[in-house]
Design a protein around this motif. Structure first.
Motif, PDB file in Angstrom:
ATOM      1  N   ALA A 197      40.087  41.738  46.856  1.00 44.43           N
ATOM      2  CA  ALA A 197      38.948  41.772  45.942  1.00 44.43           C
ATOM      3  C   ALA A 197      38.912  40.525  45.063  1.00 44.43           C
ATOM      4  CB  ALA A 197      39.018  43.031  45.077  1.00 44.43           C
ATOM      5  N   HIS A 212      36.046  45.387  39.439  1.00 41.45           N
ATOM      6  CA  HIS A 212      35.869  45.287  40.890  1.00 41.45           C
ATOM      7  C   HIS A 212      37.053  44.646  41.600  1.00 41.45           C
ATOM      8  CE1 HIS A 212      31.799  46.595  40.176  1.00 41.45           C
ATOM      9  NE2 HIS A 212      31.594  45.592  39.358  1.00 41.45           N
ATOM     10  N   TRP A 213      38.003  44.054  40.850  1.00 40.96           N
ATOM     11  CA  TRP A 213      39.184  43.479  41.509  1.00 40.96           C
ATOM     12  C   TRP A 213      40.500  43.971  40.911  1.00 40.96           C
ATOM     13  CZ3 TRP A 213      42.462  40.695  38.424  1.00 40.96           C
ATOM     14  CH2 TRP A 213      41.938  40.155  37.242  1.00 40.96           C
TER      15      TRP A 213
END
Length: 223
Positions: free
Chosen positions: A150, A140-141
């Motif tokens: 993120a 997710h980052w």
């Protein structure tokens, strides 16, 4: 040679400094490749345990018969799998039972990994929790168009605010120490991939399946 990860474009990584006026990343867009030592299969514990640019954070009994040092990059998918799938088994069955002591050392493969490593160090006694969070949330980052945004949102889960985030990533001295950690590991131990483990000085590169831990560590526990 250390290369940029394919999951984040060179443009994104070179733009990290501009995104938040991050002096360390503007000055060091790509860590300089260090001369490597021969890829020896074993190093002395004395050399392995020598003082590091940043202090080791140990888990487990200092008198444990097995010492494991892992060199990891926060953007490494194999490292994330070790942290999320294997490390819980290692901790429960070996670290918590006094058989193993373990430390993770930084070996960033790109500036984004260095940023994540810096944030973990800035977390103080929450470093292990930050490492676990970042690896668990890695997709997710680390694999998005705006990785710093993120990353900032991810570390908010630990209570780190904008001011602390910016201050940490502008800490030139901390960046330099993490870069030294990587360079010295490459030079002294021939590391060029992550994860790389040293088990009582014996070098092992690559993933370790959770069901292989018993067989892997048994010979060391018998000695």
């Amino acid at each position: 040679m250390i290369l940029f990860r394919s999951g984040a474009t060179r443009r994104h990584l070179l733009g990290l400094g501009a995104a938040l006026s991050l002096a360390p990343f503007a000055a060091h867009a790509q860590p300089a490749a260090a001369p490597k030592a021969p890829d020896a299969g074993k190093v002395s514990l004395e050399l392995l345990m020598a003082e590091q640019p940043l202090p080791d954070v140990w888990l487990g009994d200092p008198k444990a018969p097995v010492t494991i040092v892992e060199y990891a990059s926060m953007t490494c998918g194999h490292c994330a799998r070790f942290e999320t799938e294997v490390f819980p088994v290692l901790k429960k069955n070996f670290i918590d039972t006094g058989k193993v002591r373990y430390a993770m050392r930084e070996f960033p493969l790109d500036p984004l990994a260095a940023a994540a490593a810096m944030l973990a160090r800035c977390s103080g006694d929450k470093r292990q929790a930050m490492i676990e969070l970042l690896f668990a949330q890695q997709p997710h980052w680390a694999y998005v168009d705006k990785p710093l945004d993120a990353l900032r949102d991810t570390v908010k889960m630990t209570g780190m605010g904008q001011k602390e985030f910016d201050a940490c990533l502008n800490d030139q001295a901390l960046f330099n120490k993490i870069d030294r950690m990587r360079n010295e590991a490459a030079q002294k131990f021939g590391i060029d991939a992550t994860p790389t483990f040293f088990i009582n000085g014996d070098k092992k590169t690559g993933e370790i399946p959770p069901d292989a831990l018993d067989k892997l560590l048994e010979p060391y526990l018998k000695k």
